[in-house]
Design a protein around this motif. Structure first.
Motif, PDB file in Angstrom:
ATOM      1  N   ALA A  40       7.296  -4.993  -3.862  1.00 47.73           N
ATOM      2  CA  ALA A  40       7.707  -5.812  -2.441  1.00 47.73           C
ATOM      3  C   ALA A  40       8.189  -7.092  -2.679  1.00 47.73           C
ATOM      4  N   MET A  41       7.397  -7.708  -3.252  1.00 47.75           N
ATOM      5  CA  MET A  41       7.593  -9.282  -3.584  1.00 47.75           C
ATOM      6  C   MET A  41       8.937  -9.518  -4.304  1.00 47.75           C
ATOM      7  N   ILE A  42       9.180  -8.622  -5.217  1.00 49.78           N
ATOM      8  CA  ILE A  42      10.579  -8.794  -6.170  1.00 49.78           C
ATOM      9  C   ILE A  42      11.616  -8.511  -5.390  1.00 49.78           C
ATOM     10  N   LEU A  43      11.338  -7.613  -4.571  1.00 54.66           N
ATOM     11  CA  LEU A  43      12.415  -7.051  -3.385  1.00 54.66           C
ATOM     12  C   LEU A  43      12.773  -7.963  -2.602  1.00 54.66           C
ATOM     13  N   SER A  44      12.053  -8.802  -2.048  1.00 51.22           N
ATOM     14  CA  SER A  44      12.128  -9.814  -1.116  1.00 51.22           C
ATOM     15  C   SER A  44      12.664 -10.933  -1.569  1.00 51.22           C
ATOM     16  N   SER A  45      12.641 -11.448  -2.923  1.00 52.00           N
ATOM     17  CA  SER A  45      13.138 -12.759  -3.381  1.00 52.00           C
ATOM     18  C   SER A  45      14.658 -12.711  -3.402  1.00 52.00           C
ATOM     19  N   GLN A  46      15.420 -11.810  -3.370  1.00 48.47           N
ATOM     20  CA  GLN A  46      16.733 -11.796  -3.082  1.00 48.47           C
ATOM     21  C   GLN A  46      17.186 -12.390  -1.539  1.00 48.47           C
ATOM     22  N   TYR A  47      16.219 -11.700  -0.536  1.00 52.77           N
ATOM     23  CA  TYR A  47      16.462 -12.267   0.687  1.00 52.77           C
ATOM     24  C   TYR A  47      16.021 -13.567   1.065  1.00 52.77           C
ATOM     25  N   LYS A  48      14.973 -13.901   0.220  1.00 56.94           N
ATOM     26  CA  LYS A  48      14.420 -15.289   0.342  1.00 56.94           C
ATOM     27  C   LYS A  48      15.625 -16.382   0.147  1.00 56.94           C
ATOM     28  N   ILE A  49      16.243 -15.976  -0.745  1.00 56.12           N
ATOM     29  CA  ILE A  49      17.412 -17.100  -1.341  1.00 56.12           C
ATOM     30  C   ILE A  49      18.264 -17.038  -0.462  1.00 56.12           C
ATOM     31  N   LEU A  97       8.860  -6.254   5.105  1.00 55.90           N
ATOM     32  CA  LEU A  97       8.828  -5.148   4.277  1.00 55.90           C
ATOM     33  C   LEU A  97       7.801  -3.922   4.913  1.00 55.90           C
ATOM     34  N   THR A  98       8.482  -2.947   5.028  1.00 50.25           N
ATOM     35  CA  THR A  98       7.413  -1.695   5.341  1.00 50.25           C
ATOM     36  C   THR A  98       7.609  -0.650   4.338  1.00 50.25           C
ATOM     37  N   PHE A  99       6.208  -0.572   3.772  1.00 48.40           N
ATOM     38  CA  PHE A  99       6.174   0.326   2.649  1.00 48.40           C
ATOM     39  C   PHE A  99       6.488   2.108   3.201  1.00 48.40           C
ATOM     40  N   LYS A 100       6.710   2.812   2.246  1.00 43.60           N
ATOM     41  CA  LYS A 100       6.972   4.102   2.542  1.00 43.60           C
ATOM     42  C   LYS A 100       5.710   4.965   3.049  1.00 43.60           C
ATOM     43  N   SER A 101       5.692   5.924   3.604  1.00 45.59           N
ATOM     44  CA  SER A 101       4.765   6.704   4.254  1.00 45.59           C
ATOM     45  C   SER A 101       4.112   7.834   3.316  1.00 45.59           C
ATOM     46  N   SER A 102       4.958   8.253   2.179  1.00 48.72           N
ATOM     47  CA  SER A 102       4.363   8.979   1.227  1.00 48.72           C
ATOM     48  C   SER A 102       5.084   8.596  -0.120  1.00 48.72           C
ATOM     49  N   GLY A 103       4.235   9.115  -1.266  1.00 51.68           N
ATOM     50  CA  GLY A 103       4.511   8.953  -2.755  1.00 51.68           C
ATOM     51  C   GLY A 103       3.956   7.293  -3.051  1.00 51.68           C
ATOM     52  N   ILE A 104       3.305   6.893  -2.210  1.00 52.77           N
ATOM     53  CA  ILE A 104       2.575   5.645  -2.531  1.00 52.77           C
ATOM     54  C   ILE A 104       1.246   5.365  -2.187  1.00 52.77           C
ATOM     55  N   SER A 105       0.464   4.486  -2.733  1.00 57.89           N
ATOM     56  CA  SER A 105      -0.914   4.451  -2.729  1.00 57.89           C
ATOM     57  C   SER A 105      -1.337   4.603  -1.027  1.00 57.89           C
ATOM     58  N   GLN A 106      -2.823   5.220  -0.924  1.00 62.35           N
ATOM     59  CA  GLN A 106      -2.970   5.414   0.499  1.00 62.35           C
ATOM     60  C   GLN A 106      -3.264   4.071   1.310  1.00 62.35           C
ATOM     61  N   GLY A 107      -3.607   3.218   0.641  1.00 60.12           N
ATOM     62  CA  GLY A 107      -4.022   1.844   1.192  1.00 60.12           C
ATOM     63  C   GLY A 107      -2.672   1.172   1.705  1.00 60.12           C
ATOM     64  N   LEU A 108      -1.521   1.549   1.199  1.00 56.91           N
ATOM     65  CA  LEU A 108      -0.242   1.151   1.821  1.00 56.91           C
ATOM     66  C   LEU A 108       0.782   1.687   2.575  1.00 56.91           C
ATOM     67  N   GLN A 109       0.508   3.228   2.612  1.00 48.94           N
ATOM     68  CA  GLN A 109       1.052   3.910   3.243  1.00 48.94           C
ATOM     69  C   GLN A 109       1.556   3.372   4.813  1.00 48.94           C
ATOM     70  N   GLY A 110       2.904   3.161   5.112  1.00 42.40           N
ATOM     71  CA  GLY A 110       3.505   2.499   6.478  1.00 42.40           C
ATOM     72  C   GLY A 110       2.982   1.314   6.811  1.00 42.40           C
ATOM     73  N   LYS A 111       2.371   0.498   5.720  1.00 44.24           N
ATOM     74  CA  LYS A 111       1.940  -0.788   6.007  1.00 44.24           C
ATOM     75  C   LYS A 111       3.057  -1.787   6.140  1.00 44.24           C
ATOM     76  N   HIS A 112       2.903  -3.096   6.759  1.00 44.42           N
ATOM     77  CA  HIS A 112       3.726  -4.090   6.629  1.00 44.42           C
ATOM     78  C   HIS A 112       3.521  -5.488   5.814  1.00 44.42           C
ATOM     79  N   LEU A 113       4.227  -6.014   5.010  1.00 44.57           N
ATOM     80  CA  LEU A 113       4.247  -7.464   4.569  1.00 44.57           C
ATOM     81  C   LEU A 113       5.234  -8.381   5.009  1.00 44.57           C
ATOM     82  N   ALA A 114       4.815  -9.379   5.479  1.00 41.61           N
ATOM     83  CA  ALA A 114       6.092 -10.250   6.030  1.00 41.61           C
ATOM     84  C   ALA A 114       5.923 -11.421   5.010  1.00 41.61           C
ATOM     85  N   ILE A 115       7.044 -11.987   4.595  1.00 38.94           N
ATOM     86  CA  ILE A 115       7.127 -13.277   3.886  1.00 38.94           C
ATOM     87  C   ILE A 115       7.916 -14.246   4.814  1.00 38.94           C
TER      88      ILE A 115
END
Length: 148
Positions: A40-49, A97-115
């Motif tokens: 998620a941090m890497i994906l956000s870098s292009q939008y930060k620029i 950034l919103t994490f997917k709700s499946s195929g990901i660690s349980q602690g991140l499913q559907g969670k949000h990260l704001a930069i």
């Protein structure tokens, strides 16, 4: 002369392996979750620029269309389901950034990260980025996000 192992020796080995597994598996799951947050941090870098450039030119937060996205789900990764732009309180602009709700660690499913792009009032004309999350546990966040 004895050949082979006794039952008690085998039981001790099994007990030791069980204890090691009980410690290693949760640590490995935490490691996987931290790696997924780094995507998620890497994906956000292009939008930060792009946000920095737009803000420096027009003093406003860009829209998704200005970033070349037709919808929040147009930009996604293996673990990130959507990318959105917002203007939270106290920030100029933020990549959410919103994490997917499946195929990901349980602690991140559907969670949000704001930069968020935060204005520096002491240094006029400069700004810095700060990441935060209200629903992701601190142990999964990168060191730059912890304690914010």
């Amino acid at each position: 002369m004895q050949k082979g192992f006794t039952l008690i020796e085998l039981m001790i080995v099994v007990a030791i392996i069980s204890i090691l597994a009980a410690i290693a598996i949760p640590a490995y799951q935490d490691y996987i979750a931290r790696a997924q947050v780094s995507e998620a941090m890497i994906l956000s870098s292009q939008y930060k620029i792009a946000i920095s450039q737009t803000y420096s030119q027009s003093s406003s937060c860009p829209t998704l269309a200005e970033l070349g996205l037709s919808s929040p789900t147009a930009a996604s990764g293996k673990y990130v389901g959507s990318v959105d732009i917002a203007t939270p309180t106290g920030a100029i602009c933020a990549v959410e950034l919103t994490f997917k709700s499946s195929g990901i660690s349980q602690g991140l499913q559907g969670k949000h990260l704001a930069i968020a792009l935060i204005s520096q009032t002491a240094n006029l004309g400069s700004a810095n980025w700060r990441c935060s999350s209200t629903d992701i546990k601190q142990k999964y966040l990168p060191k730059s996000c912890i304690g914010i």
